[in-house]
Design a protein around this motif. Sequence first.
Motif, mmCIF file in Angstrom:
data_model
loop_
_atom_site.group_PDB
_atom_site.id
_atom_site.type_symbol
_atom_site.label_atom_id
_atom_site.label_comp_id
_atom_site.label_asym_id
_atom_site.label_seq_id
_atom_site.Cartn_x
_atom_site.Cartn_y
_atom_site.Cartn_z
ATOM 1 N N ASP A 127 -1.934 7.595 7.983
ATOM 2 C CA ASP A 127 -1.590 6.321 8.624
ATOM 3 C C ASP A 127 -2.330 5.156 7.974
ATOM 4 N N GLU A 128 -3.592 5.372 7.616
ATOM 5 C CA GLU A 128 -4.383 4.324 6.966
ATOM 6 C C GLU A 128 -3.796 3.975 5.605
ATOM 7 N N ILE B 30 -0.650 1.859 5.907
ATOM 8 C CA ILE B 30 -0.951 0.454 6.208
ATOM 9 C C ILE B 30 -1.363 -0.281 4.937
ATOM 10 N N ILE B 31 -2.223 0.347 4.146
ATOM 11 C CA ILE B 31 -2.707 -0.273 2.908
ATOM 12 C C ILE B 31 -1.571 -0.433 1.902
ATOM 13 N N LEU B 32 -0.766 0.607 1.733
ATOM 14 C CA LEU B 32 0.327 0.536 0.753
ATOM 15 C C LEU B 32 1.421 -0.434 1.178
ATOM 16 N N ASP B 33 1.644 -0.590 2.485
ATOM 17 C CA ASP B 33 2.597 -1.608 2.953
ATOM 18 C C ASP B 33 2.103 -3.007 2.596
ATOM 19 N N LEU B 34 0.814 -3.263 2.803
ATOM 20 C CA LEU B 34 0.227 -4.551 2.419
ATOM 21 C C LEU B 34 0.315 -4.742 0.910
ATOM 22 N N TYR B 35 -0.011 -3.691 0.151
ATOM 23 C CA TYR B 35 0.042 -3.772 -1.310
ATOM 24 C C TYR B 35 1.461 -4.121 -1.779
ATOM 25 N N PHE C 113 -9.911 1.288 -1.963
ATOM 26 C CA PHE C 113 -8.632 0.938 -2.578
ATOM 27 C C PHE C 113 -8.845 -0.426 -3.208
ATOM 28 N N SER C 114 -8.904 -0.481 -4.529
ATOM 29 C CA SER C 114 -9.153 -1.732 -5.243
ATOM 30 C C SER C 114 -7.834 -2.347 -5.679
ATOM 31 N N LEU D 129 -8.742 -0.571 10.920
ATOM 32 C CA LEU D 129 -8.141 -1.010 9.653
ATOM 33 C C LEU D 129 -6.948 -1.939 9.872
ATOM 34 N N LYS D 130 -6.069 -1.601 10.783
ATOM 35 C CA LYS D 130 -4.857 -2.387 10.975
ATOM 36 C C LYS D 130 -5.173 -3.833 11.344
#
Length: 114
Positions: free
Chosen positions: A25-26, A29-34, A57-58, A100-101
Amino acid sequence: MRNNLRLVVNNPHNKIEERQFFEKDELKIILDLYAKMVSEGSWKDYGLNISSKQVSFSVFRNAAENALYKICKNFKPKNKNLKYLITDTSGKILKNSYELKSLLKNTNWKKLQK
């Protein structure tokens, strides 16, 4: 001839080291933002770094430059608000949270880039 075979259960010498990473899930969220930031043209590349203390995640503007930001997850934070961090290229903490979200949702990325 009799074989001396034994079944060993819970052998302390054969412990499998558990790897820690972003949960599914984390990472979503990060890949959707990316994906959103790539479509806007702000971010071009990413990298992952895993250590025993944290995973990060850089994000990069160009592959040849230093990371713009690192989204970090600490495995054993000293303070619950330090579980998730956003840091800059020098490692300075820009934002932190225990969730995180909300951390990523409430971050103005355009304002951070200035």
